[in-house]
Write a protein that holds these residues in place. Structure first.
Motif, PDB file in Angstrom:
ATOM      1  N   MET A   1       0.841  -1.183   0.000  1.00 34.11           N
ATOM      2  CA  MET A   1       0.000   0.000   0.000  1.00 34.11           C
ATOM      3  C   MET A   1       0.889   1.251   0.000  1.00 34.11           C
ATOM      4  SD  MET A   1      -2.734   1.170   2.867  1.00 34.11           S
ATOM      5  CE  MET A   1      -4.363   1.209   2.227  1.00 34.11           C
ATOM      6  N   THR A   2       0.469   2.225  -0.718  1.00 34.24           N
ATOM      7  CA  THR A   2       1.250   3.446  -0.803  1.00 34.24           C
ATOM      8  C   THR A   2       1.022   4.315   0.425  1.00 34.24           C
ATOM      9  OG1 THR A   2      -0.510   4.584  -1.973  1.00 34.24           O
ATOM     10  CG2 THR A   2       1.134   3.463  -3.324  1.00 34.24           C
ATOM     11  N   HIS A   3       1.914   5.233   0.611  1.00 34.39           N
ATOM     12  CA  HIS A   3       1.826   6.164   1.723  1.00 34.39           C
ATOM     13  C   HIS A   3       0.651   7.122   1.503  1.00 34.39           C
ATOM     14  CE1 HIS A   3       2.999   8.900   4.858  1.00 34.39           C
ATOM     15  NE2 HIS A   3       2.950   9.899   3.994  1.00 34.39           N
ATOM     16  N   VAL A   4      -0.164   7.286   2.533  1.00 31.79           N
ATOM     17  CA  VAL A   4      -1.305   8.200   2.457  1.00 31.79           C
ATOM     18  C   VAL A   4      -0.946   9.468   3.215  1.00 31.79           C
ATOM     19  CG1 VAL A   4      -3.738   8.532   2.999  1.00 31.79           C
ATOM     20  CG2 VAL A   4      -2.915   6.269   2.370  1.00 31.79           C
ATOM     21  N   VAL A  39     -12.023   9.256   5.611  1.00 31.56           N
ATOM     22  CA  VAL A  39     -12.145  10.346   4.646  1.00 31.56           C
ATOM     23  C   VAL A  39     -10.800  10.607   3.977  1.00 31.56           C
ATOM     24  CG1 VAL A  39     -12.576  12.831   4.417  1.00 31.56           C
ATOM     25  CG2 VAL A  39     -14.125  11.423   5.774  1.00 31.56           C
ATOM     26  N   ASN A  40      -9.737  10.609   4.764  1.00 34.57           N
ATOM     27  CA  ASN A  40      -8.406  10.842   4.226  1.00 34.57           C
ATOM     28  C   ASN A  40      -8.038   9.779   3.198  1.00 34.57           C
ATOM     29  OD1 ASN A  40      -5.966  12.418   4.252  1.00 34.57           O
ATOM     30  ND2 ASN A  40      -5.001  10.694   5.297  1.00 34.57           N
ATOM     31  N   HIS A  41      -8.380   8.536   3.487  1.00 35.94           N
ATOM     32  CA  HIS A  41      -8.093   7.443   2.554  1.00 35.94           C
ATOM     33  C   HIS A  41      -8.889   7.624   1.258  1.00 35.94           C
ATOM     34  CE1 HIS A  41      -6.825   3.496   1.262  1.00 35.94           C
ATOM     35  NE2 HIS A  41      -8.091   3.183   1.018  1.00 35.94           N
ATOM     36  N   GLU A  42     -10.157   7.999   1.369  1.00 34.72           N
ATOM     37  CA  GLU A  42     -10.976   8.237   0.180  1.00 34.72           C
ATOM     38  C   GLU A  42     -10.375   9.348  -0.681  1.00 34.72           C
ATOM     39  OE1 GLU A  42     -15.254   8.599   0.817  1.00 34.72           O
ATOM     40  OE2 GLU A  42     -15.035   7.391   2.626  1.00 34.72           O
ATOM     41  N   ILE A  43      -9.930  10.421  -0.043  1.00 35.59           N
ATOM     42  CA  ILE A  43      -9.303  11.528  -0.775  1.00 35.59           C
ATOM     43  C   ILE A  43      -8.044  11.043  -1.485  1.00 35.59           C
ATOM     44  CG2 ILE A  43      -8.097  13.739  -0.531  1.00 35.59           C
ATOM     45  CD1 ILE A  43     -10.100  14.315   1.806  1.00 35.59           C
ATOM     46  N   HIS A  44      -7.253  10.246  -0.797  1.00 39.44           N
ATOM     47  CA  HIS A  44      -6.019   9.713  -1.391  1.00 39.44           C
ATOM     48  C   HIS A  44      -6.332   8.873  -2.627  1.00 39.44           C
ATOM     49  CE1 HIS A  44      -1.971   8.186  -1.722  1.00 39.44           C
ATOM     50  NE2 HIS A  44      -2.437   6.954  -1.650  1.00 39.44           N
ATOM     51  N   ALA A  53     -14.169  10.287  -9.024  1.00 41.65           N
ATOM     52  CA  ALA A  53     -15.107  11.126  -8.273  1.00 41.65           C
ATOM     53  C   ALA A  53     -15.181  12.485  -8.957  1.00 41.65           C
ATOM     54  CB  ALA A  53     -14.652  11.291  -6.829  1.00 41.65           C
ATOM     55  N   SER A  54     -16.322  13.113  -8.780  1.00 39.64           N
ATOM     56  CA  SER A  54     -16.472  14.462  -9.334  1.00 39.64           C
ATOM     57  C   SER A  54     -15.646  15.434  -8.502  1.00 39.64           C
ATOM     58  CB  SER A  54     -17.946  14.879  -9.297  1.00 39.64           C
ATOM     59  OG  SER A  54     -18.377  15.054  -7.964  1.00 39.64           O
ATOM     60  N   GLU A  59     -14.073  17.845  -3.289  1.00 39.45           N
ATOM     61  CA  GLU A  59     -14.034  19.051  -2.451  1.00 39.45           C
ATOM     62  C   GLU A  59     -14.835  18.864  -1.168  1.00 39.45           C
ATOM     63  OE1 GLU A  59     -12.111  21.812  -2.648  1.00 39.45           O
ATOM     64  OE2 GLU A  59     -11.184  20.641  -4.248  1.00 39.45           O
ATOM     65  N   ASP A  60     -15.989  18.190  -1.263  1.00 36.21           N
ATOM     66  CA  ASP A  60     -16.791  17.928  -0.068  1.00 36.21           C
ATOM     67  C   ASP A  60     -16.018  17.074   0.928  1.00 36.21           C
ATOM     68  OD1 ASP A  60     -18.904  19.426  -1.036  1.00 36.21           O
ATOM     69  OD2 ASP A  60     -20.090  17.685  -1.685  1.00 36.21           O
ATOM     70  N   LEU A  61     -15.296  16.072   0.438  1.00 38.61           N
ATOM     71  CA  LEU A  61     -14.486  15.231   1.320  1.00 38.61           C
ATOM     72  C   LEU A  61     -13.361  16.039   1.957  1.00 38.61           C
ATOM     73  CD1 LEU A  61     -14.266  11.935  -0.740  1.00 38.61           C
ATOM     74  CD2 LEU A  61     -15.347  12.210   1.501  1.00 38.61           C
ATOM     75  N   LYS A  62     -12.748  16.906   1.190  1.00 39.79           N
ATOM     76  CA  LYS A  62     -11.667  17.739   1.738  1.00 39.79           C
ATOM     77  C   LYS A  62     -12.201  18.685   2.808  1.00 39.79           C
ATOM     78  CE  LYS A  62      -8.671  17.556  -2.281  1.00 39.79           C
ATOM     79  NZ  LYS A  62      -8.041  18.302  -3.379  1.00 39.79           N
ATOM     80  N   LYS A  63     -13.387  19.217   2.605  1.00 40.44           N
ATOM     81  CA  LYS A  63     -14.003  20.087   3.617  1.00 40.44           C
ATOM     82  C   LYS A  63     -14.314  19.295   4.876  1.00 40.44           C
ATOM     83  CE  LYS A  63     -15.980  23.333   0.323  1.00 40.44           C
ATOM     84  NZ  LYS A  63     -17.214  23.792  -0.343  1.00 40.44           N
ATOM     85  N   GLU A  64     -14.828  18.069   4.710  1.00 40.43           N
ATOM     86  CA  GLU A  64     -15.111  17.231   5.875  1.00 40.43           C
ATOM     87  C   GLU A  64     -13.833  16.905   6.630  1.00 40.43           C
ATOM     88  OE1 GLU A  64     -17.119  12.987   7.219  1.00 40.43           O
ATOM     89  OE2 GLU A  64     -17.177  13.536   5.097  1.00 40.43           O
ATOM     90  N   ARG A  65     -12.755  16.594   5.884  1.00 40.85           N
ATOM     91  CA  ARG A  65     -11.476  16.301   6.537  1.00 40.85           C
ATOM     92  C   ARG A  65     -10.993  17.490   7.348  1.00 40.85           C
ATOM     93  NH1 ARG A  65      -6.434  14.658   2.855  1.00 40.85           N
ATOM     94  NH2 ARG A  65      -6.723  16.807   2.176  1.00 40.85           N
ATOM     95  N   LEU A  66     -11.162  18.690   6.815  1.00 40.37           N
ATOM     96  CA  LEU A  66     -10.741  19.897   7.516  1.00 40.37           C
ATOM     97  C   LEU A  66     -11.555  20.113   8.796  1.00 40.37           C
ATOM     98  CD1 LEU A  66      -8.822  22.277   7.525  1.00 40.37           C
ATOM     99  CD2 LEU A  66     -10.469  23.523   6.115  1.00 40.37           C
ATOM    100  N   VAL A  67     -12.854  19.894   8.728  1.00 42.30           N
ATOM    101  CA  VAL A  67     -13.713  20.030   9.914  1.00 42.30           C
ATOM    102  C   VAL A  67     -13.289  19.014  10.979  1.00 42.30           C
ATOM    103  CG1 VAL A  67     -16.075  19.703  10.776  1.00 42.30           C
ATOM    104  CG2 VAL A  67     -15.677  21.043   8.701  1.00 42.30           C
TER     105      VAL A  67
END
Length: 83
Positions: A1-4, A39-44, A53-54, A59-67
């Protein structure tokens, strides 16, 4: 597995011990950390072009990760692990 990138241990290296302690002792923190990792894994996967993904979904996932990161940082601050 690659580094996330953006793992909690990398985001808060000075709080590694407290991160571990909170994961073991605080169910709310544990749930936040697990959701952050998911969420971080999904973004990766999206950024690695493994999972399509659209732009809006990414962007929604990145916003959730930030929250989630902000809430985790607040708990680490309350525990005296970060300034």
């Amino acid at each position: 597995m690659t580094h996330v990138p953006h793992e909690l241990q990398e985001e808060f290296p000075e709080a590694a011990e407290v991160l571990h302690q909170l994961k073991m002792a605080n169910p709310h923190f544990q749930a936040l950390a697990e959701r952050y990792a998911q969420v971080n894994h999904e973004i990766h996967l999206i950024e690695s072009e493994v999972q399509p993904a659209s732009d809006m979904a990414a962007e929604d996932l990145k916003k959730e990760r930030l929250v989630l990161k902000d809430e985790i940082a607040d708990l680490l601050r309350d525990a005296g692990a970060i300034g």
